[in-house]
Design an enzyme around this catalytic site. Structure first.
Site: not given
Length: 463
Positions: A37, A40, A42, A64-65, A248, A323
């Protein structure tokens, strides 16, 4: 029953191309230097403008990104961030465990948003498949009395990796082979139903229903599937550069993290090689991403956790909610021993600091500069999770800047105390500062001159 066609859009590499050693492109790996979190998504999105390919190498749809472009939010779980850049190919590597239903839902959402997915997304035929019985087993195990609660997303990631290592998994190539899929589902469901009922008293799954659903999914996924190791190595042979996207973070790595409170895959930079099929010599840079503070989701050690009002303030200002799951993240202060450990394990050459603006309101900022265990100072990360319970953080308080940094794009425009904070971090971690994120949008980014020079060189192979 029929076997789905094997035609795919991946081009084949010829021998003369593969022999062009002097023309070979290079790869850069983006890794999380904390517990995930770190932002990464962005950073991969920002850098992908200069790379031909973005390849995801580990994890599943438990990661989740979040990427924000001109105020529009995209949450990606399986599809690499490169899909948001026209002309950039996105690869889901063999190290990823793939839930076909989740993937198709994500692809559908991207299509509705006007993102070009067809012809841009490629899925490894060697990636392992998550099936409903993986979710059943994980959910039941996580909630079983007496079990150590890890805090998983219960999406079947761990059990899918278990089947992979137990040599009883189903790969994407097998998913497309419908007779094999039917046999596999029938045998696996029979076995998993017995195990789940005996251990957890779970309700049985219907093999026929599962086969019908996944045979249909297989047909929709087939156009994306190819040997992505060939695709990536051909791209390198043609002088193109690849950005490898981790999931992760370092401290959740199955080998090097805070075991057993970890993920089930290799989240560190070494996973990029195993999880995509490129050689170690293809990696020329490792870029570690850290927040200006620290967060963690789920159970497990967190030495610098702030449990008081300041922790809540960090959570609210940083919008620290998962996210994928929406779970509130635990928050705390920057942990330098942890960052130095991540630097060593990954070979981090460049450091990217995100969410600097979250600290804007603080008069002073605590930083964990060392550990004390049983009264003795140490810089080493314990091997056992129980070892972290004995840690007493040694803090150094740095002056805050108490003015807005949001949206600043030039380093010399930052308040002096913010620049000092970055310099302190760079000195203590012995990694060069490359980028600073000052807000959620793609454009809220500072590039350091030396990083620009090397980054443009590394990415010069974009076609």
């Amino acid at each position: 029953m029929r076997t789905l066609g094997t035609a795919h859009p991946c081009a084949k590499a010829n021998s003369s191309e593969m022999e062009l050693a002097l023309k070979r492109g290079k790869g850069a790996v983006i890794v999380g230097a904390q517990w995930g979190d770190e932002g990464k998504g962005k950073i991969v999105d920002v850098l992908s403008e200069s790379f031909s390919v973005v390849a995801r190498y580990a994890g599943g749809h438990n990661a989740g990104h979040t990427v924000i472009i001109n105020g529009k939010k995209f949450i990606l779980q399986l599809v690499p961030c490169g899909v948001l850049r026209p002309g950039c190919r996105s690869v889901i590597g063999n190290g990823v465990v793939l839930d076909p239903i989740a993937l198709l839902k994500e692809v559908g959402g991207l299509r509705e948003a006007g993102v070009q997915v067809d012809g841009s997304l490629f899925i490894s035929n060697r990636a392992h498949v998550i099936l409903p019985y993986h979710r059943m087993i994980e959910l039941a195990a996580e909630n079983a009395p007496g079990r150590v609660k890890i805090g998983t997303t219960s999406r079947g990631i761990g059990p899918a990796y278990e089947d992979k290592m137990g040599r009883r998994g189903l790969r994407v190539a097998d998913l497309l082979d419908l007779p094999l899929l039917k046999t596999h589902v029938e045998n696996a469901v029979r076995e998993k139903n017995m195990i789940a009922h005996a251990l957890f008293n779970s309700e049985p799954l219907d093999a026929d229903k599962m086969y019908a659903e996944y045979a249909q999914a297989a047909e929709k996924i087939a156009p994306f599937v190819c040997d992505t190791a060939v695709l990536l190595n051909q791209a390198l042979a043609q002088g193109e550069s690849i950005l490898f996207e981790g999931a992760q973070g370092t401290m959740l790595d199955i080998d090097h993290g805070t075991y057993p409170f970890v993920t089930s895959s290799s989240a560190t930079s070494g996973g990029a090689v195993i999880g995509t099929g490129v050689a170690p010599t293809a990696i020329s840079a490792v870029i570690g991403v850290t927040k200006a503070y620290c967060t963690r989701v789920g159970e497990g050690p967190f030495p610098s956790e702030e449990k008081g009002d300041l922790g809540q303030q960090l959570r609210q200002r940083g919008n620290e909610f998962g996210a994928v799951t929406g779970r509130p993240r635990r928050t705390g202060w920057l942990d330098l021993p942890l960052l130095r450990y991540a630097g060593m394990i990954n070979g981090i050459s460049w450091l990217v600091v995100t969410k600097l603006d979250v600290l804007d309101e603080l008069a002073e900022i605590p930083v964990c500069v060392g550990y004390r265990i049983d009264g003795k100072k140490t810089m080493e990360a314990p091997a056992q999770a129980s070892g972290y319970e004995k840690i007493e953080c040694i803090y150094q308080k740095l002056p805050g800047w108490r003015s807005s940094t949001q949206g600043i794009t030039k380093f010399d425009q930052l308040p002096r105390q913010a620049r000092d904070y970055m310099s302190f971090l760079e000195k203590e971690t012995e990694a060069k500062l490359g980028m600073v994120s000052t807000g959620p949008d793609r454009d809220h980014t500072i590039f350091l001159p030396e990083f620009i020079a090397e980054w443009k060189t590394a990415a010069a192979g974009k076609s």
